[in-house]
Every structure is written in C-alpha cells, then in structure tokens.
Design a protein around this motif. Structure first.
Motif, PDB file in Angstrom:
ATOM      1  N   ALA A  20      -8.311  56.682  -7.348  1.00 11.85           N
ATOM      2  CA  ALA A  20      -8.428  56.238  -8.733  1.00 11.85           C
ATOM      3  C   ALA A  20      -9.753  56.720  -9.291  1.00 11.85           C
ATOM      4  O   ALA A  20     -10.656  57.121  -8.549  1.00 11.85           O
ATOM      5  CB  ALA A  20      -8.330  54.714  -8.821  1.00 11.85           C
ATOM      6  N   HIS A  21      -9.872  56.677 -10.615  1.00  6.91           N
ATOM      7  CA  HIS A  21     -11.129  57.013 -11.275  1.00  6.91           C
ATOM      8  C   HIS A  21     -11.881  55.734 -11.610  1.00  6.91           C
ATOM      9  O   HIS A  21     -11.308  54.814 -12.210  1.00  6.91           O
ATOM     10  CB  HIS A  21     -10.872  57.800 -12.561  1.00  6.91           C
ATOM     11  N   PRO A  22     -13.157  55.622 -11.241  1.00  9.36           N
ATOM     12  CA  PRO A  22     -13.945  54.455 -11.647  1.00  9.36           C
ATOM     13  C   PRO A  22     -14.234  54.502 -13.139  1.00  9.36           C
ATOM     14  O   PRO A  22     -14.477  55.583 -13.688  1.00  9.36           O
ATOM     15  CB  PRO A  22     -15.230  54.593 -10.819  1.00  9.36           C
ATOM     16  N   ARG A  29     -20.585  45.987 -19.326  1.00  7.84           N
ATOM     17  CA  ARG A  29     -20.524  44.681 -18.664  1.00  7.84           C
ATOM     18  C   ARG A  29     -19.391  44.556 -17.653  1.00  7.84           C
ATOM     19  O   ARG A  29     -19.387  43.618 -16.869  1.00  7.84           O
ATOM     20  CB  ARG A  29     -20.372  43.571 -19.721  1.00  7.84           C
ATOM     21  N   ARG A  30     -18.439  45.468 -17.695  1.00 10.42           N
ATOM     22  CA  ARG A  30     -17.297  45.382 -16.782  1.00 10.42           C
ATOM     23  C   ARG A  30     -17.053  46.732 -16.124  1.00 10.42           C
ATOM     24  O   ARG A  30     -17.285  47.782 -16.724  1.00 10.42           O
ATOM     25  CB  ARG A  30     -16.037  44.947 -17.541  1.00 10.42           C
ATOM     26  N   ALA A  31     -16.578  46.673 -14.895  1.00  9.93           N
ATOM     27  CA  ALA A  31     -16.251  47.893 -14.154  1.00  9.93           C
ATOM     28  C   ALA A  31     -14.862  47.741 -13.560  1.00  9.93           C
ATOM     29  O   ALA A  31     -14.427  46.631 -13.239  1.00  9.93           O
ATOM     30  CB  ALA A  31     -17.278  48.149 -13.051  1.00  9.93           C
ATOM     31  N   GLY A  32     -14.167  48.849 -13.433  1.00 10.07           N
ATOM     32  CA  GLY A  32     -12.823  48.811 -12.877  1.00 10.07           C
ATOM     33  C   GLY A  32     -12.370  50.201 -12.492  1.00 10.07           C
ATOM     34  O   GLY A  32     -13.189  51.102 -12.243  1.00 10.07           O
ATOM     35  N   GLY A  45      -8.766  45.772 -12.777  1.00  8.93           N
ATOM     36  CA  GLY A  45      -9.904  45.251 -12.053  1.00  8.93           C
ATOM     37  C   GLY A  45      -9.673  45.233 -10.558  1.00  8.93           C
ATOM     38  O   GLY A  45      -8.651  45.714 -10.053  1.00  8.93           O
ATOM     39  N   VAL A  46     -10.619  44.653  -9.846  1.00  9.59           N
ATOM     40  CA  VAL A  46     -10.518  44.575  -8.390  1.00  9.59           C
ATOM     41  C   VAL A  46      -9.300  43.754  -7.977  1.00  9.59           C
ATOM     42  O   VAL A  46      -8.574  44.120  -7.052  1.00  9.59           O
ATOM     43  CB  VAL A  46     -11.811  43.974  -7.808  1.00  9.59           C
ATOM     44  N   ARG A 166     -21.350  45.090  -8.302  1.00 12.94           N
ATOM     45  CA  ARG A 166     -21.643  43.782  -8.906  1.00 12.94           C
ATOM     46  C   ARG A 166     -20.833  43.573 -10.183  1.00 12.94           C
ATOM     47  O   ARG A 166     -20.311  42.478 -10.432  1.00 12.94           O
ATOM     48  CB  ARG A 166     -23.137  43.665  -9.213  1.00 12.94           C
ATOM     49  N   LEU A 167     -20.730  44.611 -11.011  1.00 17.20           N
ATOM     50  CA  LEU A 167     -19.981  44.486 -12.262  1.00 17.20           C
ATOM     51  C   LEU A 167     -18.490  44.290 -12.004  1.00 17.20           C
ATOM     52  O   LEU A 167     -17.814  43.568 -12.721  1.00 17.20           O
ATOM     53  CB  LEU A 167     -20.215  45.728 -13.128  1.00 17.20           C
ATOM     54  N   ALA A 168     -17.975  44.956 -10.978  1.00 19.28           N
ATOM     55  CA  ALA A 168     -16.556  44.834 -10.658  1.00 19.28           C
ATOM     56  C   ALA A 168     -16.240  43.459 -10.084  1.00 19.28           C
ATOM     57  O   ALA A 168     -15.173  42.890 -10.325  1.00 19.28           O
ATOM     58  CB  ALA A 168     -16.139  45.936  -9.678  1.00 19.28           C
TER      59      ALA A 168
END
Length: 231
Positions: A20-22, A29-32, A45-46, A166-168
């Motif tokens: 997948a692509h991060p 503020r958010r990561a996925g 998300g995770v 941390r963001l994820a």
C-alpha cells in the motif's frame, strides 16, 4: 442446489501481507494507507472495515462481488509486487485478517483488518529510509508519501517513521527495510517515550534539513546570487 463455501473457525485470526501507499492528511494530523489497485481511492486506517467500492449495499466481502480487503498468504509474494515501477514507493504491510473472509489459493478477501507492521523500503537513492516525504501526488485531503533518506528530504513536507507510527495509532510498528533484515524505526508510544533509534532518526532528519537551509543561505550570500547586490 445452492453450493455453499466451507466455513472455517480458526483459533487465531489469520495473518496476511499486502502492499500500500502511506498517506498523510492535509492537516498533518492523521496517517493511513491507500491500496494499489481496487479501492485505491479510499484511504484506510490501521484498524478498518471494508465496504463495497461499487456502492452496492451488501456487506463486504460478497461472494458475487470482488469487494473487500485483499491480501496474500506469503510475504515473498507481496514483496515481489514491489518490483514493478508503479509500486516501487509502496510499503509492505503485515495485516491481521478479522471478521468474515473468503480464502483463495494465494490469499484472502475479507471484511476487517488491523495493520500490524509497515515495512518501508529504501529511498530512491538507495539509502535506508529515515522519513516518509511528500511524493508529489495525492487525492483530495490526503498526500501520498514515499520513502526518503535524511539527505534527500531537503525542504519537502515529511514525517519521520516514528511520527507516522504515532499519527496512525493503534499500536502500528513501522520498520525501515535495508539490504538485510529490517530494523525497528517506530512504534506507537507517545513522543516522550521514544527510544534511542527513534530519536536518532528524528535528529538525522532535522540535521539534513538544517544542512539544506544553510546551503541555500550560502548561495544567496554569494556574489551574483539572488540575494547579492544588483549592478
């Protein structure tokens, strides 16, 4: 006569692998992640639930549709997908298959997943990645990130591997892949609980940016530079 698929009731949720692509939200503020094929326009998300990408109202995965999350059984099979040009900047995910699933010869199609680890490949220059930097593309509200070493980040918008973890949230572990076995580069604890490897990665990233800015300032101060006197 209606044929029914055999039911499985494993003692523990199965494990699978995918690429997948991060991605990082526009406000940082958010990561996925986002998929590389079907459903690639829908960041997740995770911990996430699948839905039908065609907008149909049935639950995913449906036996007569190809919706749902997808993964393969074998890690090597997933790693082989990273060899193609369009997937070179993707990361390798280890996922826990949750909820209903359909088993195939090479993998699963399933309803719910938890991303356990994300292994980040090397920078385009070949060095081990210290950060995930803006890849120059994305979708509304989300920036696609690509592996980058400390020397190649420069002024691009980026996050360290530890910061991405941390963001994820949800206990995600981010690993920096090298020529040999991957080395741990991020976990999910608060910033005040970071260990030596995470702090070293953060320091290298900051130093690389500082070096780049000092180089630019030196150029501006040179005769004939844009910051010099005009004749």
């Amino acid at each position: 006569m209606r044929l029914r698929l055999p039911e499985e009731r494993p003692a523990e949720p199965p494990t699978g692998y995918k690429i997948a692509h991060p991605v990082l939200s526009h406000d940082g503020r958010r990561a996925g992640f986002t998929g590389v094929s079907l459903g690639g326009a829908l960041p997740y998300g995770v911990l996430a639930d699948a839905s039908c990408v065609y907008g149909l109202r049935h639950g995913a995965p449906h036996r007569r549709c190809d919706c749902g999350f997808h993964c393969v059984h074998d890690r090597t099979t997933a790693e082989a997908l990273l060899c193609t040009a369009e997937h070179r900047e993707a990361v390798l995910l280890e996922v826990v298959v949750l909820g209903r699933y359909i088993r195939f010869e090479r993998g699963f199609r399933y309803a719910r997943q938890r991303v356990r680890t994300a292994t980040v490949g090397p920078c385009a220059c070949g060095a081990a990645a210290a950060a995930l930097a803006d890849a120059g593309r994305g979708r509304p509200g989300w920036r696609v990130l690509a592996p980058s070493c400390a020397g190649c980040v420069r002024a691009r918008s980026s996050v360290s591997l530890a910061a991405f973890a941390r963001l994820a949230g949800e206990g995600l572990r981010v690993l920096a892949g090298a020529e040999g076995a991957p080395r741990a580069a991020g976990t999910g604890p608060p910033a005040e609980h970071l260990g030596v490897p995470e702090l070293v990665a953060e320091a290298a990233l900051l130093q690389a940016r500082l070096d780049w800015f000092q180089t630019q300032l030196a150029r501006l101060g040179e005769p004939g530079g844009r910051g010099g006197r005009q004749g």
